[in-house]
Design an enzyme around this catalytic site. Structure first.
Site, short mmCIF file in Angstrom:
data_model
loop_
_atom_site.label_atom_id
_atom_site.label_comp_id
_atom_site.label_asym_id
_atom_site.label_seq_id
_atom_site.Cartn_x
_atom_site.Cartn_y
_atom_site.Cartn_z
N SER A 172 29.80 26.12 80.46
CA SER A 172 30.00 25.64 79.04
C SER A 172 31.46 25.55 79.03
CB SER A 172 29.25 26.42 78.09
OG SER A 172 29.17 25.60 77.00
N ASP B 227 19.46 19.39 79.46
CA ASP B 227 20.49 19.83 78.39
C ASP B 227 20.88 18.73 77.40
OD1 ASP B 227 22.85 20.71 77.31
OD2 ASP B 227 23.83 21.69 79.20
N HIS C 239 20.33 23.49 77.77
CA HIS C 239 21.78 23.89 78.09
C HIS C 239 21.63 25.44 78.52
CE1 HIS C 239 25.84 23.91 77.83
NE2 HIS C 239 25.95 25.16 77.29
#
Length: 398
Positions: A181, A347, A377
């Site tokens: 991320s 995601d 995610h």
């Protein structure tokens, strides 16, 4: 698990004295608290890319290391944390650390990133709340928390501090920089900023530039915090427990956590079931998914800081490796080394197409590795078997 890698399956056990205790106004680490495994690098004045202040004075970077740098200097791996993570990548919950290592599944003995073979480094980002200079830190002029005075920081500012850390540690070139991320964003930024110092990158569930959709989601989270009267414009650090901006921070976390999970996973896990015996249809009870999200809002408030959440969300919004560099494609062309681009097929926050575009721009990438998961995610942490296999194979080939 959630975006910082902290296990979330015990949500139904949010009860007992600890859960009922008033939430702190801020759970930021402060000078004088137990240092845990942290070391501290005093950077002095850190130049800022975008803020009118120009520099962040008296800057400190908190970091942790595991293993040793070998004589050749070619075994160093930098692990970059996500939005609400920190430098505590590996290890137990212990004095100085609210939680256990956020990537214990990836880092440790017998893991793909093994301190017996690698010199592993991770730092809390500038603007963070776990030892690095951030909004809860003491202002060098008056000693009071920075609060609303804390400047706007970008991914490039964070990487500039990390470059200084590499210099301090004697790391001329990283064998690998990886992270999920927001951590993946910094891995990409490192590769574009100083490609000669990056041996390989492995961004996970990330993107080369945040999209309008991603900015929209984070904007609503920042608005939730800012709208909380107890946020006090960012100056709440002298508030008593229970009188801080935990409502706004909790709502921000609920919004974010919804994007970390897929629609299908929430449907399969919770459906329309009730939490406990209370009927939510006009009778004051809760749907199970509502209870789950509330739990995560309270959980974050016990280990994080609202101002930090705002500043790091804004930093994510600023992320664009092509800004001022002729666009994303031109910027990515600066880096020609090996790249492992990993995505989660379900995601909805950083969808597969973001990784596909990143793969196209990196000449050293050999295609996107896809983690198959219904989770969304958070699949890059939940599906550790798949992810670890990808990282282990890639690292072994460097």
């Amino acid at each position: 698990m959630d975006d910082d890698g902290i296990e979330t399956d015990a949500w139904a056990a949010d009860q007992g004295p600890a859960a009922d205790a008033p939430l702190p106004a801020s759970a930021a680490w402060r000078e004088g608290d137990h240092p845990g495994r942290r070391s501290f690098l005093r950077l002095g004045d850190l130049p800022l890319e975008a803020d009118p202040m120009g520099v962040l004075p008296g800057t400190t970077l908190a970091y942790e290391t595991w293993g040793e740098l070998n004589a050749a200097g070619d075994n160093a791996i930098y692990v970059a944390h996500a939005l609400t993570g920190d430098s505590h990548v590996w290890g137990p919950s212990e004095p100085g650390h609210h939680t256990g290592g956020w990537w214990n599944a990836m880092v440790g003995p017998g893991r793909p990133i093994d301190p017996a073979r690698h010199f592993v480094v991770s730092a809390n980002v500038i603007g963070g709340c776990q030892g690095s200079t951030g909004p809860a830190s003491a202002h060098p002029v008056d000693g009071k928390p920075w609060g609303s005075r804390f400047p706007y920081v970008t991914m490039r500012d964070m990487v500039a501090a990390e470059i200084a850390l590499a210099d301090h540690l004697g790391v001329d070139r990283w064998r690998l920089i990886t992270g999920p991320s927001m951590g993946g964003m910094r891995a990409i930024e490192w590769a574009v900023t100083v490609p000669e110092r990056v041996g390989a990158i492995a961004p996970v569930g990330s993107t080369a530039a945040t999209t309008a959709d991603q900015i929209a989601w984070s904007t609503s989270q920042v608005a939730a915090i800012s709208a909380d009267p107890k946020f006090r414009g960012g100056d709440y650090y002298d508030a008593a427990d229970g009188d801080g901006p935990h409502v706004g921070l909790g709502i921000a976390r609920m919004i974010a956590h919804t994007t970390y999970r897929s629609e299908g996973e929430l449907a399969d896990r919770f459906g329309r079931s009730f939490q406990g015996d209370g009927d939510p249809i006009g009778k004051g009870g809760l749907f199970a998914v509502q209870s789950y999200l509330r739990h995560h809002g309270r959980k974050l408030a016990r280990r994080f800081d609202a101002n930090t959440y705002v500043r790091l969300a804004q930093a994510i919004q600023s992320h664009d490796v092509g800004r001022g560099r002729g666009g994303v494609e031109t910027a990515l062309a600066r880096y020609t080394g090996p790249a492992l681009v990993i995505a989660v097929d379900s995601d909805r926050l950083y969808p597969l197409k973001n990784s596909q575009l990143l793969d196209l721009g990196l000449s050293g990438s050999s295609g996107v590795k896809v983690v198959h998961s219904p989770v969304g995610h958070d699949g890059f942490l939940v599906e550790s078997g798949q992810l670890n296999a990808f990282i282990a194979e890639f690292e072994a080939g460097l």
